[in-house]
Scaffold this motif. Structure first.
Motif, PDB file in Angstrom:
ATOM      1  N   VAL A   9       0.840  -1.201   0.000  1.00 32.77           N
ATOM      2  CA  VAL A   9       0.000   0.000   0.000  1.00 32.77           C
ATOM      3  C   VAL A   9       0.874   1.250   0.000  1.00 32.77           C
ATOM      4  CG1 VAL A   9      -1.684   1.347   1.337  1.00 32.77           C
ATOM      5  CG2 VAL A   9      -1.963  -1.138   1.113  1.00 32.77           C
ATOM      6  N   ILE A  10       1.933   1.238   0.793  1.00 29.10           N
ATOM      7  CA  ILE A  10       2.840   2.392   0.878  1.00 29.10           C
ATOM      8  C   ILE A  10       3.574   2.591  -0.449  1.00 29.10           C
ATOM      9  CG2 ILE A  10       4.797   3.408   2.096  1.00 29.10           C
ATOM     10  CD1 ILE A  10       1.996   3.009   3.679  1.00 29.10           C
ATOM     11  N   ARG A  11       3.977   1.508  -1.072  1.00 29.39           N
ATOM     12  CA  ARG A  11       4.635   1.616  -2.384  1.00 29.39           C
ATOM     13  C   ARG A  11       3.673   2.212  -3.411  1.00 29.39           C
ATOM     14  NH1 ARG A  11       6.638  -4.257  -1.602  1.00 29.39           N
ATOM     15  NH2 ARG A  11       8.452  -3.907  -0.273  1.00 29.39           N
ATOM     16  N   LYS A  12       2.415   1.787  -3.363  1.00 32.05           N
ATOM     17  CA  LYS A  12       1.400   2.330  -4.279  1.00 32.05           C
ATOM     18  C   LYS A  12       1.206   3.828  -4.028  1.00 32.05           C
ATOM     19  CE  LYS A  12      -3.442   1.784  -5.607  1.00 32.05           C
ATOM     20  NZ  LYS A  12      -4.694   1.041  -5.342  1.00 32.05           N
ATOM     21  N   LEU A  13       1.156   4.232  -2.774  1.00 27.85           N
ATOM     22  CA  LEU A  13       1.019   5.647  -2.436  1.00 27.85           C
ATOM     23  C   LEU A  13       2.164   6.451  -3.046  1.00 27.85           C
ATOM     24  CD1 LEU A  13      -0.376   7.849  -0.444  1.00 27.85           C
ATOM     25  CD2 LEU A  13       1.638   7.371   0.947  1.00 27.85           C
ATOM     26  N   ASN A  14       3.393   6.005  -2.820  1.00 30.75           N
ATOM     27  CA  ASN A  14       4.555   6.730  -3.345  1.00 30.75           C
ATOM     28  C   ASN A  14       4.570   6.733  -4.872  1.00 30.75           C
ATOM     29  OD1 ASN A  14       6.050   7.790  -1.051  1.00 30.75           O
ATOM     30  ND2 ASN A  14       6.208   5.660  -0.429  1.00 30.75           N
ATOM     31  N   LYS A  15       4.145   5.643  -5.496  1.00 30.25           N
ATOM     32  CA  LYS A  15       4.052   5.598  -6.953  1.00 30.25           C
ATOM     33  C   LYS A  15       3.011   6.617  -7.439  1.00 30.25           C
ATOM     34  CE  LYS A  15       5.670   3.325 -10.305  1.00 30.25           C
ATOM     35  NZ  LYS A  15       6.957   3.744 -10.856  1.00 30.25           N
ATOM     36  N   GLY A  16       1.931   6.764  -6.674  1.00 28.90           N
ATOM     37  CA  GLY A  16       0.919   7.761  -7.012  1.00 28.90           C
ATOM     38  C   GLY A  16       1.477   9.170  -7.001  1.00 28.90           C
ATOM     39  N   GLU A  23      -5.898  10.074  -7.853  1.00 26.82           N
ATOM     40  CA  GLU A  23      -6.745   8.890  -7.688  1.00 26.82           C
ATOM     41  C   GLU A  23      -5.976   7.752  -7.022  1.00 26.82           C
ATOM     42  OE1 GLU A  23      -8.886   5.661 -10.570  1.00 26.82           O
ATOM     43  OE2 GLU A  23      -9.083   7.755 -11.143  1.00 26.82           O
ATOM     44  N   MET A  24      -4.755   7.491  -7.473  1.00 31.71           N
ATOM     45  CA  MET A  24      -3.957   6.410  -6.899  1.00 31.71           C
ATOM     46  C   MET A  24      -3.621   6.721  -5.443  1.00 31.71           C
ATOM     47  SD  MET A  24      -0.329   4.730  -8.169  1.00 31.71           S
ATOM     48  CE  MET A  24      -1.003   4.162  -9.718  1.00 31.71           C
ATOM     49  N   ILE A  25      -3.243   7.955  -5.174  1.00 34.32           N
ATOM     50  CA  ILE A  25      -2.886   8.357  -3.806  1.00 34.32           C
ATOM     51  C   ILE A  25      -4.089   8.199  -2.882  1.00 34.32           C
ATOM     52  CG2 ILE A  25      -2.249  10.316  -2.347  1.00 34.32           C
ATOM     53  CD1 ILE A  25      -0.624  11.341  -4.841  1.00 34.32           C
ATOM     54  N   ALA A  58       6.197  23.622  -6.495  1.00 36.22           N
ATOM     55  CA  ALA A  58       6.664  22.473  -7.282  1.00 36.22           C
ATOM     56  C   ALA A  58       6.273  22.630  -8.744  1.00 36.22           C
ATOM     57  CB  ALA A  58       6.088  21.184  -6.723  1.00 36.22           C
ATOM     58  N   ASP A  59       7.138  22.130  -9.620  1.00 38.52           N
ATOM     59  CA  ASP A  59       6.884  22.158 -11.053  1.00 38.52           C
ATOM     60  C   ASP A  59       6.886  20.717 -11.562  1.00 38.52           C
ATOM     61  OD1 ASP A  59       6.439  23.082 -13.614  1.00 38.52           O
ATOM     62  OD2 ASP A  59       8.572  23.448 -14.012  1.00 38.52           O
ATOM     63  N   GLY A  60       5.804  20.009 -11.271  1.00 39.61           N
ATOM     64  CA  GLY A  60       5.703  18.613 -11.681  1.00 39.61           C
ATOM     65  C   GLY A  60       5.855  17.663 -10.508  1.00 39.61           C
ATOM     66  N   PRO A  61       5.665  16.383 -10.779  1.00 41.10           N
ATOM     67  CA  PRO A  61       5.718  15.386  -9.716  1.00 41.10           C
ATOM     68  C   PRO A  61       7.152  15.118  -9.251  1.00 41.10           C
ATOM     69  CG  PRO A  61       5.350  14.322 -11.818  1.00 41.10           C
ATOM     70  CD  PRO A  61       5.311  15.808 -12.073  1.00 41.10           C
ATOM     71  N   PRO A  62       7.282  14.583  -8.039  1.00 38.88           N
ATOM     72  CA  PRO A  62       8.601  14.276  -7.503  1.00 38.88           C
ATOM     73  C   PRO A  62       9.137  12.938  -7.999  1.00 38.88           C
ATOM     74  CG  PRO A  62       6.958  13.638  -5.922  1.00 38.88           C
ATOM     75  CD  PRO A  62       6.225  14.290  -7.082  1.00 38.88           C
ATOM     76  N   THR A  63      10.424  12.754  -7.810  1.00 35.70           N
ATOM     77  CA  THR A  63      11.056  11.454  -7.952  1.00 35.70           C
ATOM     78  C   THR A  63      11.361  10.987  -6.536  1.00 35.70           C
ATOM     79  OG1 THR A  63      12.036  12.050 -10.072  1.00 35.70           O
ATOM     80  CG2 THR A  63      13.037  10.198  -8.879  1.00 35.70           C
ATOM     81  N   ILE A  64      10.875   9.802  -6.191  1.00 37.64           N
ATOM     82  CA  ILE A  64      11.032   9.272  -4.838  1.00 37.64           C
ATOM     83  C   ILE A  64      11.886   8.014  -4.894  1.00 37.64           C
ATOM     84  CG2 ILE A  64       9.824   8.312  -2.837  1.00 37.64           C
ATOM     85  CD1 ILE A  64       7.369   9.999  -3.769  1.00 37.64           C
ATOM     86  N   THR A  65      12.934   7.979  -4.098  1.00 35.41           N
ATOM     87  CA  THR A  65      13.795   6.813  -4.001  1.00 35.41           C
ATOM     88  C   THR A  65      13.709   6.268  -2.586  1.00 35.41           C
ATOM     89  OG1 THR A  65      15.305   7.797  -5.606  1.00 35.41           O
ATOM     90  CG2 THR A  65      16.144   5.935  -4.308  1.00 35.41           C
ATOM     91  N   ILE A  66      13.187   5.062  -2.454  1.00 31.41           N
ATOM     92  CA  ILE A  66      13.069   4.425  -1.145  1.00 31.41           C
ATOM     93  C   ILE A  66      14.398   3.756  -0.806  1.00 31.41           C
ATOM     94  CG2 ILE A  66      11.862   2.662   0.201  1.00 31.41           C
ATOM     95  CD1 ILE A  66      10.121   5.096  -0.639  1.00 31.41           C
ATOM     96  N   LYS A  67      14.923   4.074   0.375  1.00 32.61           N
ATOM     97  CA  LYS A  67      16.184   3.477   0.830  1.00 32.61           C
ATOM     98  C   LYS A  67      15.930   2.276   1.739  1.00 32.61           C
ATOM     99  CE  LYS A  67      18.767   6.703  -1.008  1.00 32.61           C
ATOM    100  NZ  LYS A  67      19.688   6.492  -2.066  1.00 32.61           N
ATOM    101  N   ASN A  68      14.960   2.393   2.642  1.00 36.52           N
ATOM    102  CA  ASN A  68      14.644   1.325   3.588  1.00 36.52           C
ATOM    103  C   ASN A  68      13.162   1.311   3.894  1.00 36.52           C
ATOM    104  OD1 ASN A  68      17.289   0.184   4.391  1.00 36.52           O
ATOM    105  ND2 ASN A  68      17.671   2.279   5.078  1.00 36.52           N
TER     106      ASN A  68
END
Length: 119
Positions: A9-16, A23-25, A58-68
């Motif tokens: 669920v958390i991965r889906k949120l961040n992908k949203g 809608e995904m978020i 912000a100018d567009g969506p973020p890039t999110i990198t999960i470390k842990n």
């Protein structure tokens, strides 16, 4: 739900967030979700959460990198890096730590700590 399902669920949120998909978020959230971004704002409910998905600069969506990711029961903790272009041409870079409490497969509480890095 299992810890693995909660992490999904958390991965889906961040992908949203990355896909700029309200809608995904919102599909990941309980109706009475609470989101605390320490030192910045607190939201109550999906409508307030939606109003704070994008920063005004912000100018567009973020890039999110999960470390842990760590999950136990209904709790998930995530640390990572976020980067986003800004309307002024700069790039916002930060590290973050989010903790989540899920109920019935939906995020009920989200607490975010965001530490900006040098621009």
């Amino acid at each position: 739900m299992s810890a693995e399902n909660n992490k999904a669920v958390i991965r889906k949120l961040n992908k949203g967030f990355e896909m700029d998909s309200d809608e995904m978020i919102l599909s990941c959230l309980a109706d009475d979700v609470r989101w605390d971004v320490e030192g910045h704002f607190t939201t109550h409910g999906k409508a307030e959460f939606k109003d704070n998905i994008r920063g005004e600069t912000a100018d567009g969506p973020p890039t999110i990198t999960i470390k842990n990711e760590i999950a136990e029961g209904n709790y998930v903790a995530v640390e990572g890096h976020v980067s986003c272009g800004m309307k002024n041409g700069m790039v916002f870079n930060a590290v973050f730590h989010n903790s989540y409490y899920l109920e019935n497969g939906l995020i009920k509480r989200m607490k975010s700590f965001v530490v900006p890095l040098s621009m």
